[in-house]
Design a protein around this motif. Structure first.
Motif, short mmCIF file in Angstrom:
data_model
loop_
_atom_site.label_atom_id
_atom_site.label_comp_id
_atom_site.label_asym_id
_atom_site.label_seq_id
_atom_site.Cartn_x
_atom_site.Cartn_y
_atom_site.Cartn_z
N THR A 1 5.20 13.94 -6.40
CA THR A 1 6.53 13.32 -6.43
C THR A 1 7.51 14.06 -5.54
N SER A 2 7.44 15.38 -5.56
CA SER A 2 8.39 16.17 -4.78
C SER A 2 7.97 16.35 -3.32
N LEU A 3 6.66 16.20 -3.02
CA LEU A 3 6.19 16.33 -1.64
C LEU A 3 6.20 15.01 -0.89
N GLY A 4 5.98 13.90 -1.62
CA GLY A 4 5.81 12.61 -0.98
C GLY A 4 4.37 12.43 -0.51
N PHE A 5 3.99 11.18 -0.24
CA PHE A 5 2.63 10.92 0.23
C PHE A 5 2.57 9.57 0.92
N ASP A 6 1.53 9.39 1.69
CA ASP A 6 1.25 8.14 2.39
C ASP A 6 -0.24 7.89 2.26
N VAL A 7 -0.64 6.95 1.41
CA VAL A 7 -2.04 6.78 1.08
C VAL A 7 -2.40 5.30 1.11
N GLU A 8 -3.61 5.01 1.57
CA GLU A 8 -4.12 3.64 1.58
C GLU A 8 -4.91 3.40 0.31
N ILE A 9 -4.64 2.27 -0.35
CA ILE A 9 -5.31 1.96 -1.61
C ILE A 9 -6.31 0.82 -1.47
N GLY A 10 -6.55 0.36 -0.23
CA GLY A 10 -7.52 -0.70 0.00
C GLY A 10 -6.89 -2.00 0.47
N PHE A 11 -7.72 -2.82 1.15
CA PHE A 11 -7.29 -4.12 1.67
C PHE A 11 -6.10 -3.98 2.62
N GLY A 12 -6.07 -2.86 3.33
CA GLY A 12 -5.00 -2.64 4.30
C GLY A 12 -3.64 -2.34 3.71
N THR A 13 -3.61 -2.08 2.40
CA THR A 13 -2.34 -1.79 1.72
C THR A 13 -2.12 -0.29 1.65
N ARG A 14 -0.95 0.12 2.02
CA ARG A 14 -0.60 1.53 1.96
C ARG A 14 0.60 1.73 1.04
N ILE A 15 0.60 2.86 0.35
CA ILE A 15 1.74 3.26 -0.49
C ILE A 15 2.39 4.45 0.17
N VAL A 16 3.64 4.29 0.51
CA VAL A 16 4.40 5.38 1.15
C VAL A 16 5.49 5.81 0.18
N HIS A 17 5.46 7.07 -0.17
CA HIS A 17 6.46 7.62 -1.10
C HIS A 17 7.21 8.75 -0.43
N GLU A 18 8.50 8.61 -0.34
CA GLU A 18 9.34 9.67 0.21
C GLU A 18 9.58 10.74 -0.86
N PRO A 19 9.75 11.98 -0.44
CA PRO A 19 9.95 13.06 -1.43
C PRO A 19 11.17 12.83 -2.32
N TRP A 20 10.99 13.08 -3.61
CA TRP A 20 12.07 13.04 -4.59
C TRP A 20 12.36 14.45 -5.09
#
Length: 345
Positions: free
Chosen positions: A71-90
């Motif tokens: 949560t504090s670092l953030g991440f950019d990860v693909e979960i399949g079917f070309g969908t990515r989850i991008v989370h900015e640091p909180w």
């Protein structure tokens, strides 16, 4: 007297850094010991007050650590079917709260799955869950960095709008943060155990058939206890991640679970002060042993000390000392009764 002892211990712990002179090595040992003690208190809520042994309790600790770190670092990860989850640091404080919620949610899942059965089945489910979570942390490299570890985890900062923020960078600041969280967990457990819900937990532990006959819902009571226990373990994991600022799958080591169980059993399961006393003894014991022996030998001493404690005090340190004081009070009362004048008839 029983209420004064926790206050006396808390006062001693508050003043301890002044006596140590802010020694960084000893403060580091006290911080890690405090974090493990919070985890031990959370396990005691299950093992001591409901009688349910969780040998996968470290999973909730690790989940709290990873959720808070990501949560504090953030991440950019693909979960399949070309969908990515991008989370900015909180902020790290938000990660701490999310760690509690995530660990509690996992505790709810385990409770719902496990408490339709009892005994060895619950132990198997918790151990299996811990291993699954460890493998996810090890192999989902895109998210967790796997064995390379998550590094540069931000420290926790406290603050309020308009008042600025306070970044907890020093060991002394982290010591008092861990002490505050541990004190809050102790108060929550004490209030919980003294409530109607706490009596239901103890009733299920002592005589489940009788508890069921008076209308106690066993599955619901045990599930709620697991949620609260897991949430506290998640809080301890979050503190661990933000203090060390690095986390890897080794956080799920079974040896850590064994250490936590030892703290609970040696201190006295089913007591409020038991995990605290056991945590201080077995958390600081490595500080004494590390300069004189190898880690393998330290585990031998762990076992010898535990056996010695349970041989002298089978129910643990806190119940053993309480029983000793009770016997001393009874012995003092006998001469008084003998010396009192006979009542005329």
């Amino acid at each position: 007297m029983s209420r004064l002892l926790p206050l006396a211990l808390l006062t001693s712990l508050v003043a301890l850094p002044l006596a140590l002179g802010s020694n960084p090595y000893l403060l580091n040992a006290l911080i890690t010991t405090g974090i493990l003690t919070i985890a031990a208190m959370s396990l005691n809520l299950l093992l001591g007050f409901t009688g349910q042994l969780s040998l996968g309790h470290i999973a909730f600790f690790g989940i709290g650590a990873y959720v808070s770190a990501l949560t504090s670092l953030g991440f950019d990860v693909e979960i399949g079917f070309g969908t990515r989850i991008v989370h900015e640091p909180w902020p790290a404080a938000v990660g701490f709260l999310l760690a509690i919620l995530a660990a509690g949610a996992c505790g709810y899942l385990i409770g719902r799955l496990s408490f339709r059965v009892r005994g060895a089945y619950f132990v198997i489910v918790t151990v299996s869950f811990a291993e699954v979570v460890r493998l996810v942390a090890l192999n989902w490299v895109e998210l967790t960095q796997g064995p390379l570890a998550l590094t540069n985890i931000p420290v926790i900062a406290l603050g309020a709008p308009g008042l600025g923020s306070w970044t907890l960078k020093t060991k002394l600041q982290n010591y008092y943060l861990v002490l505050a969280v541990g004190t809050l967990c102790y108060v929550i457990i004490a209030r919980l155990v003294g409530s109607r819900f706490g009596r239901a937990m103890r009733g299920l532990k002592e005589n489940e058939s009788l508890a069921l006959s008076v209308g106690i819902n066993a599955a619901r009571t045990l599930t709620v206890a697991t949620v609260i226990s897991a949430a506290m373990a998640g809080a301890a994991g979050s503190l661990y991640a933000h203090y060390l600022r690095i986390i890897d799958p080794d956080v799920f080591q079974f040896a850590t679970t064994v250490t936590i169980v030892i703290m609970v059993v040696a201190g006295g399961k089913g007591t409020l002060m038991g995990p605290v006393v056991g945590g201080l003894i077995f958390g600081l014991l490595p500080v004494v042993l590390r300069p004189v022996m190898a880690p393998e030998a330290q585990w031998m001493i762990y076992g010898i000390v535990l056996i010695a404690i349970l041989f002298v005090m089978p129910k643990g340190i806190v119940p053993g000392i309480a029983g000793l004081f009770a016997r001393l009070r009874a012995a003092r009362a006998v001469p008084v009764l003998e010396a009192s004048p006979a009542v005329p008839r």
